[in-house]
Design a protein around this motif. Structure first.
Motif, PDB file in Angstrom:
ATOM      1  N   MET A   8      26.077 -53.883 -39.898  1.00 42.07           N
ATOM      2  CA  MET A   8      25.072 -54.219 -40.586  1.00 42.07           C
ATOM      3  C   MET A   8      26.161 -54.027 -42.379  1.00 42.07           C
ATOM      4  SD  MET A   8      22.105 -52.638 -40.449  1.00 42.07           S
ATOM      5  CE  MET A   8      21.532 -53.877 -40.818  1.00 42.07           C
ATOM      6  N   PHE A   9      26.521 -55.372 -42.473  1.00 44.33           N
ATOM      7  CA  PHE A   9      27.205 -54.969 -44.294  1.00 44.33           C
ATOM      8  C   PHE A   9      26.813 -54.289 -45.423  1.00 44.33           C
ATOM      9  CE2 PHE A   9      29.942 -56.314 -40.943  1.00 44.33           C
ATOM     10  CZ  PHE A   9      30.967 -55.894 -41.287  1.00 44.33           C
ATOM     11  N   ASP A  10      27.264 -53.765 -46.381  1.00 51.77           N
ATOM     12  CA  ASP A  10      26.804 -53.910 -47.481  1.00 51.77           C
ATOM     13  C   ASP A  10      27.089 -54.611 -48.513  1.00 51.77           C
ATOM     14  OD1 ASP A  10      25.052 -52.464 -50.307  1.00 51.77           O
ATOM     15  OD2 ASP A  10      27.632 -51.928 -50.249  1.00 51.77           O
ATOM     16  N   LEU A  11      26.849 -55.114 -49.413  1.00 48.73           N
ATOM     17  CA  LEU A  11      26.993 -55.838 -50.373  1.00 48.73           C
ATOM     18  C   LEU A  11      28.197 -55.854 -51.194  1.00 48.73           C
ATOM     19  CD1 LEU A  11      24.303 -59.375 -50.525  1.00 48.73           C
ATOM     20  CD2 LEU A  11      26.868 -58.969 -49.477  1.00 48.73           C
ATOM     21  N   ASP A  12      27.211 -54.969 -52.404  1.00 42.95           N
ATOM     22  CA  ASP A  12      27.986 -54.571 -53.653  1.00 42.95           C
ATOM     23  C   ASP A  12      29.443 -53.585 -53.510  1.00 42.95           C
ATOM     24  OD1 ASP A  12      26.796 -56.225 -55.238  1.00 42.95           O
ATOM     25  OD2 ASP A  12      24.906 -55.094 -55.893  1.00 42.95           O
ATOM     26  N   GLY A  13      30.095 -53.527 -53.826  1.00 40.60           N
ATOM     27  CA  GLY A  13      31.136 -52.688 -53.782  1.00 40.60           C
ATOM     28  C   GLY A  13      31.800 -52.370 -52.496  1.00 40.60           C
ATOM     29  N   THR A  14      31.509 -52.859 -51.372  1.00 42.28           N
ATOM     30  CA  THR A  14      31.741 -53.526 -49.751  1.00 42.28           C
ATOM     31  C   THR A  14      31.931 -54.959 -49.363  1.00 42.28           C
ATOM     32  OG1 THR A  14      30.376 -52.287 -49.220  1.00 42.28           O
ATOM     33  CG2 THR A  14      31.292 -52.989 -47.611  1.00 42.28           C
ATOM     34  N   LEU A  15      31.784 -56.123 -49.927  1.00 44.62           N
ATOM     35  CA  LEU A  15      32.465 -57.802 -50.366  1.00 44.62           C
ATOM     36  C   LEU A  15      32.319 -57.240 -51.705  1.00 44.62           C
ATOM     37  CD1 LEU A  15      29.504 -58.317 -46.914  1.00 44.62           C
ATOM     38  CD2 LEU A  15      31.752 -57.653 -46.794  1.00 44.62           C
ATOM     39  N   ALA A  16      31.390 -57.195 -51.757  1.00 48.40           N
ATOM     40  CA  ALA A  16      31.224 -58.426 -53.833  1.00 48.40           C
ATOM     41  C   ALA A  16      32.082 -56.817 -54.943  1.00 48.40           C
ATOM     42  CB  ALA A  16      30.390 -58.687 -53.914  1.00 48.40           C
ATOM     43  N   ASP A  17      33.223 -57.908 -55.733  1.00 50.02           N
ATOM     44  CA  ASP A  17      33.292 -56.736 -56.356  1.00 50.02           C
ATOM     45  C   ASP A  17      32.907 -56.297 -57.423  1.00 50.02           C
ATOM     46  OD1 ASP A  17      35.025 -55.063 -58.299  1.00 50.02           O
ATOM     47  OD2 ASP A  17      36.638 -56.556 -57.941  1.00 50.02           O
ATOM     48  N   THR A  18      31.921 -55.326 -58.075  1.00 47.94           N
ATOM     49  CA  THR A  18      30.649 -55.412 -59.401  1.00 47.94           C
ATOM     50  C   THR A  18      31.782 -55.364 -60.651  1.00 47.94           C
ATOM     51  OG1 THR A  18      30.326 -53.144 -58.289  1.00 47.94           O
ATOM     52  CG2 THR A  18      28.664 -54.805 -57.449  1.00 47.94           C
ATOM     53  N   ALA A  19      32.970 -54.506 -60.575  1.00 51.17           N
ATOM     54  CA  ALA A  19      33.798 -53.710 -61.381  1.00 51.17           C
ATOM     55  C   ALA A  19      32.835 -54.700 -62.879  1.00 51.17           C
ATOM     56  CB  ALA A  19      35.416 -53.914 -61.759  1.00 51.17           C
ATOM     57  N   HIS A  20      33.804 -56.002 -62.725  1.00 55.11           N
ATOM     58  CA  HIS A  20      33.148 -56.892 -64.206  1.00 55.11           C
ATOM     59  C   HIS A  20      31.691 -56.818 -64.491  1.00 55.11           C
ATOM     60  CE1 HIS A  20      30.655 -60.168 -62.725  1.00 55.11           C
ATOM     61  NE2 HIS A  20      31.264 -59.201 -61.639  1.00 55.11           N
ATOM     62  N   ARG A  21      30.623 -55.902 -63.770  1.00 59.55           N
ATOM     63  CA  ARG A  21      29.547 -56.145 -64.521  1.00 59.55           C
ATOM     64  C   ARG A  21      28.518 -54.456 -64.489  1.00 59.55           C
ATOM     65  NH1 ARG A  21      25.652 -57.179 -59.690  1.00 59.55           N
ATOM     66  NH2 ARG A  21      26.556 -57.270 -57.635  1.00 59.55           N
ATOM     67  N   GLN A  22      30.036 -53.832 -64.216  1.00 62.34           N
ATOM     68  CA  GLN A  22      28.987 -52.404 -64.500  1.00 62.34           C
ATOM     69  C   GLN A  22      28.839 -52.272 -66.065  1.00 62.34           C
ATOM     70  OE1 GLN A  22      31.318 -48.970 -62.066  1.00 62.34           O
ATOM     71  NE2 GLN A  22      31.474 -50.968 -60.474  1.00 62.34           N
ATOM     72  N   ARG A  23      29.970 -52.984 -66.729  1.00 61.35           N
ATOM     73  CA  ARG A  23      29.701 -52.093 -67.965  1.00 61.35           C
ATOM     74  C   ARG A  23      28.143 -52.521 -68.802  1.00 61.35           C
ATOM     75  NH1 ARG A  23      31.059 -58.217 -68.459  1.00 61.35           N
ATOM     76  NH2 ARG A  23      29.747 -58.686 -68.814  1.00 61.35           N
ATOM     77  N   PHE A  24      26.992 -52.454 -67.783  1.00 61.33           N
ATOM     78  CA  PHE A  24      25.841 -53.602 -68.403  1.00 61.33           C
ATOM     79  C   PHE A  24      25.068 -52.397 -67.652  1.00 61.33           C
ATOM     80  CE2 PHE A  24      26.681 -58.012 -67.256  1.00 61.33           C
ATOM     81  CZ  PHE A  24      26.987 -58.316 -68.336  1.00 61.33           C
TER      82      PHE A  24
END
Length: 153
Positions: A1-17
């Motif tokens: 089982m794989f998480d997405l955000d922070g595991t497969l997908a780099d969320t750094a660009h949208r954390q500003r929201f």
């Protein structure tokens, strides 16, 4: 089982929201299709798919399903069931994810959970699941706080 955000997908660009008050969840999730993949997570999911069924377990709300499916396909990641939280479910990810893990474990082996959320990992380990901590992404303090206090991702 794989998480997405922070595991497969780099969320750094949208954390500003999440740094503004009130947090802009619509913009945060709206920017998810632009997430670059995290190479270590992608390698791990592709390697795992050679031996196991891949399942995705995310704190993203159900309303993000189409974007999530398109993102996974665009990255060339294996097809698999995607477990998402109901749109109005605001419980912490460690609660919702552990509930799903336990339910699935009733009739199948869960070889491992790969997740970046330390609280999710700790609770899953305590429940007897094998955990791989995804420490290759970048999570802001705002994202960690939002995961636990607001139950949004």
């Amino acid at each position: 089982m794989f998480d997405l955000d922070g595991t497969l997908a780099d969320t750094a660009h949208r954390q500003r929201f999440l740094e503004r008050r009130p947090r802009d969840w619509d913009a945060f999730f709206g920017a998810a299709p632009d997430d670059p993949p995290l190479p270590r997570g992608v390698r791990l999911v592709l390697d795992s798919a050679r031996e196991c069924e891949v399942v995705y377990l995310t704190g993203r709300p159900e309303r993000c399903r189409a974007d999530t499916e398109a993102w996974l396909a665009a990255q060339g990641l294996p097809e698999g069931r995607i477990w998402m939280r109901p749109d109005r479910d605001r419980r912490p990810a460690r609660r919702t994810k552990l509930e799903i893990l336990r339910r699935l474990a009733r009739d199948r082996e869960i070889r491992m959970l790969v997740d970046d959320d330390e609280l999710v990992c700790a609770d899953a380990e305590q429940a007897g699941f094998t955990v791989v901590r995804a420490r290759w992404g970048t999570a802001s303090a705002e994202l960690r706080d939002a995961q636990e206090r607001e139950g949004r991702t």
